[in-house]
Design a protein around this motif. Structure first.
Motif, PDB file in Angstrom:
ATOM      1  N   TRP A  33       0.893  -1.100  -0.070  1.00 31.97           N
ATOM      2  CA  TRP A  33      -0.097   0.176   0.021  1.00 31.97           C
ATOM      3  C   TRP A  33       0.952   1.115   0.031  1.00 31.97           C
ATOM      4  N   ALA A  34       0.271   2.275  -0.411  1.00 33.77           N
ATOM      5  CA  ALA A  34       0.967   3.715  -0.427  1.00 33.77           C
ATOM      6  C   ALA A  34       1.724   4.082   0.900  1.00 33.77           C
ATOM      7  N   PRO A  35       2.956   4.381   0.910  1.00 34.58           N
ATOM      8  CA  PRO A  35       3.548   4.863   2.310  1.00 34.58           C
ATOM      9  C   PRO A  35       3.363   6.323   2.322  1.00 34.58           C
ATOM     10  N   MET A  36       3.197   6.971   3.741  1.00 33.16           N
ATOM     11  CA  MET A  36       3.022   8.423   3.863  1.00 33.16           C
ATOM     12  C   MET A  36       4.107   9.374   3.279  1.00 33.16           C
ATOM     13  N   VAL A  37       5.302   8.553   3.108  1.00 27.97           N
ATOM     14  CA  VAL A  37       6.563   9.384   2.856  1.00 27.97           C
ATOM     15  C   VAL A  37       7.533   8.584   2.209  1.00 27.97           C
ATOM     16  N   PHE A  38       8.164   9.104   0.926  1.00 24.41           N
ATOM     17  CA  PHE A  38       9.318   8.566   0.486  1.00 24.41           C
ATOM     18  C   PHE A  38      10.731   9.245   0.734  1.00 24.41           C
ATOM     19  N   ASN A  39      11.400   8.619   1.298  1.00 23.16           N
ATOM     20  CA  ASN A  39      12.728   9.316   1.702  1.00 23.16           C
ATOM     21  C   ASN A  39      13.649   9.162   0.601  1.00 23.16           C
ATOM     22  N   THR A  76       3.801  -2.082  -6.116  1.00 25.79           N
ATOM     23  CA  THR A  76       3.288  -0.577  -6.394  1.00 25.79           C
ATOM     24  C   THR A  76       4.363   0.188  -6.182  1.00 25.79           C
ATOM     25  N   ASN A  77       5.447  -0.075  -5.324  1.00 20.82           N
ATOM     26  CA  ASN A  77       6.547   1.140  -4.849  1.00 20.82           C
ATOM     27  C   ASN A  77       8.061   0.556  -4.653  1.00 20.82           C
ATOM     28  N   GLN A  78       8.103  -0.707  -4.512  1.00 18.00           N
ATOM     29  CA  GLN A  78       9.646  -1.236  -4.128  1.00 18.00           C
ATOM     30  C   GLN A  78      10.582  -0.629  -5.197  1.00 18.00           C
ATOM     31  N   ALA A  79      10.293  -0.593  -6.411  1.00 18.87           N
ATOM     32  CA  ALA A  79      11.032  -0.068  -7.555  1.00 18.87           C
ATOM     33  C   ALA A  79      11.552   1.453  -7.359  1.00 18.87           C
ATOM     34  N   VAL A  80      10.272   2.185  -6.565  1.00 18.99           N
ATOM     35  CA  VAL A  80      10.469   3.648  -6.693  1.00 18.99           C
ATOM     36  C   VAL A  80      11.402   3.840  -5.384  1.00 18.99           C
ATOM     37  N   PHE A  81      11.202   3.133  -4.136  1.00 17.78           N
ATOM     38  CA  PHE A  81      11.983   3.114  -3.145  1.00 17.78           C
ATOM     39  C   PHE A  81      13.731   2.899  -3.715  1.00 17.78           C
ATOM     40  N   THR A  82      13.734   2.041  -4.486  1.00 21.71           N
ATOM     41  CA  THR A  82      15.149   1.489  -4.882  1.00 21.71           C
ATOM     42  C   THR A  82      15.739   2.570  -5.797  1.00 21.71           C
ATOM     43  N   THR A 103       0.515   2.423 -10.789  1.00 15.84           N
ATOM     44  CA  THR A 103       0.528   3.094  -9.852  1.00 15.84           C
ATOM     45  C   THR A 103       2.104   3.539  -9.213  1.00 15.84           C
ATOM     46  N   CYS A 104       3.015   2.588  -9.437  1.00 14.82           N
ATOM     47  CA  CYS A 104       4.460   2.855  -9.483  1.00 14.82           C
ATOM     48  C   CYS A 104       4.838   3.868 -10.479  1.00 14.82           C
ATOM     49  N   ALA A 105       4.460   3.879 -11.533  1.00 17.86           N
ATOM     50  CA  ALA A 105       5.062   5.300 -12.593  1.00 17.86           C
ATOM     51  C   ALA A 105       4.052   6.344 -12.081  1.00 17.86           C
ATOM     52  N   GLN A 106       3.177   6.360 -11.825  1.00 20.53           N
ATOM     53  CA  GLN A 106       2.361   7.646 -11.313  1.00 20.53           C
ATOM     54  C   GLN A 106       3.212   8.268 -10.007  1.00 20.53           C
ATOM     55  N   THR A 107       3.632   7.389  -8.942  1.00 23.42           N
ATOM     56  CA  THR A 107       4.401   7.971  -8.015  1.00 23.42           C
ATOM     57  C   THR A 107       5.787   8.209  -8.334  1.00 23.42           C
ATOM     58  N   ALA A 108       6.304   7.616  -9.376  1.00 25.58           N
ATOM     59  CA  ALA A 108       7.710   8.031  -9.784  1.00 25.58           C
ATOM     60  C   ALA A 108       7.482   9.463 -10.504  1.00 25.58           C
ATOM     61  N   LYS A 109       6.610   9.612 -11.335  1.00 24.30           N
ATOM     62  CA  LYS A 109       6.289  11.069 -11.954  1.00 24.30           C
ATOM     63  C   LYS A 109       6.150  11.976 -11.011  1.00 24.30           C
ATOM     64  N   ALA A 114      13.849  10.023 -12.402  1.00 26.44           N
ATOM     65  CA  ALA A 114      14.283   9.727 -13.878  1.00 26.44           C
ATOM     66  C   ALA A 114      15.173   8.695 -14.289  1.00 26.44           C
ATOM     67  N   ASN A 115      15.446   7.804 -13.042  1.00 24.38           N
ATOM     68  CA  ASN A 115      16.381   6.525 -13.215  1.00 24.38           C
ATOM     69  C   ASN A 115      15.785   5.195 -13.172  1.00 24.38           C
ATOM     70  N   LEU A 116      14.380   5.465 -13.552  1.00 22.02           N
ATOM     71  CA  LEU A 116      13.439   4.254 -13.159  1.00 22.02           C
ATOM     72  C   LEU A 116      12.865   3.695 -14.692  1.00 22.02           C
ATOM     73  N   GLU A 117      12.944   2.534 -15.014  1.00 16.99           N
ATOM     74  CA  GLU A 117      12.163   1.970 -15.957  1.00 16.99           C
ATOM     75  C   GLU A 117      11.359   0.860 -15.511  1.00 16.99           C
ATOM     76  N   LEU A 118       9.751   0.594 -15.987  1.00 17.52           N
ATOM     77  CA  LEU A 118       8.980  -0.328 -15.620  1.00 17.52           C
ATOM     78  C   LEU A 118       8.680  -1.181 -16.824  1.00 17.52           C
ATOM     79  N   ARG A 119       8.591  -2.396 -16.617  1.00 17.31           N
ATOM     80  CA  ARG A 119       8.296  -3.262 -17.469  1.00 17.31           C
ATOM     81  C   ARG A 119       7.007  -4.351 -16.858  1.00 17.31           C
TER      82      ARG A 119
END
Length: 252
Positions: A33-39, A76-82, A103-109, A114-119
């Motif tokens: 699920w979506a976290p409150m904060v991405f550090n 939904t978000n492990q790639a964003v955190f990484t 969802t992951c793409a929307q969060t990244a945007k 800029a260093n994330l690709e999703l497939r």
């Protein structure tokens, strides 16, 4: 395919069928699920240095500063955190669920990553060969039809000098979970296939209305106020190998 009374494997028909079921499951119950904060860190190389040191690579060569990283089964978000942890690396996030990737793409945007690709792809079907310096695959392999197939794909994708971060379930920590999964699947049995909405309704009813006092009800109390996606991932996952003998496989 292996069947077992001790595990949640009744829905396994083929690798493709399990991929399809998992895609539908995580399309309905997005996880995590979506976290409150991405550090993020002010030093873009901090996580790379710490990761190398944690595995004894004091010259920091195992995971280079410009590493190629694969988050296999990113949700939904492990790639964003990484991508935030390793901002100078190229991160690939793969998942079966188009909804999770959306969802992951929307969060990244939103975060300007800029260093994330999703497939949208199955770990069981990829053809990567010695491509990645670092692979992260946590909580994924044991939900595949044949864990060995997924492990082989991960091994093939990793560079000979690379680092694999892998997490799989331990059967003895999943006894109550697996028993509940099997019970709900039995109660919600359908001739037209698995019905996640019906199973969630059954699960909620048992969690909130059971009057018995035993180990299972004590376990279920922990899920009373959890997000629906967390409850689903823990208690309704369609296929779950948790036997260590099934997951014992030498990667190299």
């Amino acid at each position: 395919m292996i069947r077992s009374d001790e595990e949640n494997l009744e829905l396994i028909k083929s690798t493709e069928s399990v991929d399809e079921i998992n895609a539908k499951f995580y399309g309905r119950f997005q996880y995590p699920w979506a976290p409150m904060v991405f550090n993020s860190l002010t030093d873009p190389y901090f996580e790379t240095l710490m990761l190398n040191q944690s595995i004894g690579s004091w010259d920091h060569r195992v995971v280079p500063k410009n590493a190629k990283i694969w988050v296999a089964g990113c949700g939904t978000n492990q790639a964003v955190f990484t991508a935030l942890r390793f901002p100078k690396s190229n991160v690939l996030g793969s998942d079966l669920s188009a909804k999770s990737l959306e969802t992951c793409a929307q969060t990244a945007k939103q975060l300007g990553i800029a260093n994330l690709e999703l497939r949208e792809e199955s770990i069981n079907k990829v053809m990567y060969q010695e491509t990645f310096d670092h692979i992260i695959c946590t909580g994924v392999v044991h939900h595949n039809a044949e864990p060995k197939v997924a492990l082989d794909k991960l091994a093939n994708a990793l560079k000979p000098s690379g680092l694999l971060e892998l997490m799989v379930y331990n059967r003895y920590h999943r006894i109550e979970t697996t028993a509940f999964q099997k019970a709900v699947r039995t109660l919600g049995a359908s001739t037209t296939g698995v019905n996640f909405e019906s199973e969630m309704m059954i699960a909620k009813k048992i969690i909130h209305e059971s009057k018995m006092e035993n180990n299972m009800t004590q376990f279920l109390r922990k899920h009373t106020d959890l997000p629906e996606s967390q409850t689903a991932d823990a208690l309704l996952q369609p296929v779950e190998y948790s036997g260590p003998q099934k997951l014992d496989h030498r990667l190299r």
